[in-house]
Write a protein that holds these residues in place. Structure first.
Motif, PDB file in Angstrom:
ATOM      1  N   GLU A  93       0.825  -1.203   0.000  1.00  0.00           N
ATOM      2  CA  GLU A  93       0.000   0.000   0.000  1.00  0.00           C
ATOM      3  C   GLU A  93       0.861   1.257   0.000  1.00  0.00           C
ATOM      4  N   ALA A  94       1.971   1.213   0.734  1.00  0.00           N
ATOM      5  CA  ALA A  94       2.883   2.360   0.785  1.00  0.00           C
ATOM      6  C   ALA A  94       3.491   2.629  -0.586  1.00  0.00           C
ATOM      7  N   ASN A  95       3.863   1.565  -1.295  1.00  0.00           N
ATOM      8  CA  ASN A  95       4.408   1.724  -2.642  1.00  0.00           C
ATOM      9  C   ASN A  95       3.374   2.329  -3.589  1.00  0.00           C
ATOM     10  N   LYS A  96       2.130   1.886  -3.463  1.00  0.00           N
ATOM     11  CA  LYS A  96       1.062   2.440  -4.306  1.00  0.00           C
ATOM     12  C   LYS A  96       0.853   3.923  -4.004  1.00  0.00           C
ATOM     13  N   SER A  97       0.881   4.269  -2.708  1.00  0.00           N
ATOM     14  CA  SER A  97       0.698   5.671  -2.317  1.00  0.00           C
ATOM     15  C   SER A  97       1.839   6.541  -2.823  1.00  0.00           C
ATOM     16  N   MET A  98       3.067   5.989  -2.789  1.00  0.00           N
ATOM     17  CA  MET A  98       4.202   6.759  -3.290  1.00  0.00           C
ATOM     18  C   MET A  98       4.114   6.939  -4.797  1.00  0.00           C
ATOM     19  N   THR A  99       3.713   5.899  -5.494  1.00  0.00           N
ATOM     20  CA  THR A  99       3.548   5.997  -6.952  1.00  0.00           C
ATOM     21  C   THR A  99       2.495   7.039  -7.306  1.00  0.00           C
ATOM     22  N   ASN A 100       1.394   7.040  -6.570  1.00  0.00           N
ATOM     23  CA  ASN A 100       0.333   8.023  -6.804  1.00  0.00           C
ATOM     24  C   ASN A 100       0.821   9.439  -6.530  1.00  0.00           C
ATOM     25  N   CYS A 101       1.622   9.587  -5.473  1.00  0.00           N
ATOM     26  CA  CYS A 101       2.171  10.900  -5.120  1.00  0.00           C
ATOM     27  C   CYS A 101       3.079  11.419  -6.234  1.00  0.00           C
ATOM     28  N   VAL A 102       3.940  10.544  -6.739  1.00  0.00           N
ATOM     29  CA  VAL A 102       4.856  10.932  -7.813  1.00  0.00           C
ATOM     30  C   VAL A 102       4.077  11.330  -9.058  1.00  0.00           C
ATOM     31  N   LYS A 103       3.077  10.540  -9.430  1.00  0.00           N
ATOM     32  CA  LYS A 103       2.278  10.849 -10.616  1.00  0.00           C
ATOM     33  C   LYS A 103       1.545  12.177 -10.471  1.00  0.00           C
ATOM     34  N   LEU A 104       1.114  12.477  -9.255  1.00  0.00           N
ATOM     35  CA  LEU A 104       0.326  13.682  -9.009  1.00  0.00           C
ATOM     36  C   LEU A 104       1.150  14.959  -9.137  1.00  0.00           C
TER      37      LEU A 104
END
Length: 225
Positions: A105-116
């Motif tokens: 979940e942390a990896n997904k949140s970081m990926t979303n943060c980077v994309k944003l």
């Protein structure tokens, strides 16, 4: 400065030394001195900011030790690359990463943060992304220890008092007397340190018991069964 823990969950100061700009040589001297004083088991994980000298020394002196990057330092470094008006939103996105229940979940949140944010603030997101693995090491240890592993703030808070005193007394003593003063200040601060949570799990960590998302793998397997 290096903090350890005894068998009764009390944190203790085990090393303090002066050094030159947190260089590799200075940190190597501290780490090797611990071995010379009888430390036979290398730390399983070390927590620190972005001081390259520390990480270089660690890889040579304690090659089996894993490195956990401090979330407090990383958050400050990332936010510094954003306008002030954007910082609350970005900070919330960063908190969502390390507050996740699992590494996935942390990896997904970081990926979303980077994309944003990467389109407008690529430097900030490169600063975050380059330490992705090191920022999430704590998930491979006991959940009881996560609060101690995510940040090096216990050390930073002690040094705030030390810096204040040494700045006021600058050029008023020799290297030896200054180190003695620093040691006394830290020993005083040590009395107020919070105890280590989950100290009963330290033996598992030392003997190499595996944890996944903060839970013992054997316990996780039993729950699944």
């Amino acid at each position: 400065m290096i903090i350890g823990s005894d068998e009764l969950e009390n944190k203790e100061l085990i090393a303090v030394s002066d050094g030159y700009r947190e260089s590799e040589a200075s940190w190597s001297e501290v780490l090797l001195s611990l071995k010379q004083r009888g430390l036979s088991i290398e730390s399983k994980v070390a927590v620190g900011g972005g001081a390259l000298g520390f990480w270089k020394a660690l890889s040579k002196c304690w090659p089996t030790t894993r490195g956990q990057r401090c979330w407090f330092h990383k958050t400050a470094n990332v936010l510094a690359k954003f306008p002030k008006a954007m910082q609350p939103k970005v900070k919330s996105a960063l908190h969502e990463i390390w507050q996740s229940e699992t590494k996935e979940e942390a990896n997904k949140s970081m990926t979303n943060c980077v994309k944003l944010f990467e389109a407008k603030y690529p430097k900030a997101m490169r600063c975050l992304e380059k330490d992705r693995e090191a920022l999430l090491v704590f998930y491979d240890f006991s959940a009881e220890h996560w609060g101690h592993l995510r940040t090096s703030n216990p050390i930073e808070s002690v040094f705030a008092t030390v810096r204040l005193r040494t700045t006021k007394s600058k050029n008023c003593g020799s290297r030896v007397t200054t180190l003695a003063m620093v040691l006394k200040l830290m020993e005083t601060a040590q009395k107020r340190w919070h105890r280590l949570r989950g100290y009963n799990l330290l033996a598992d960590v030392i003997t190499g018991v595996k944890f996944r998302d903060g839970i013992k793998q054997e316990q996780q397997d039993q729950d699944a069964a």
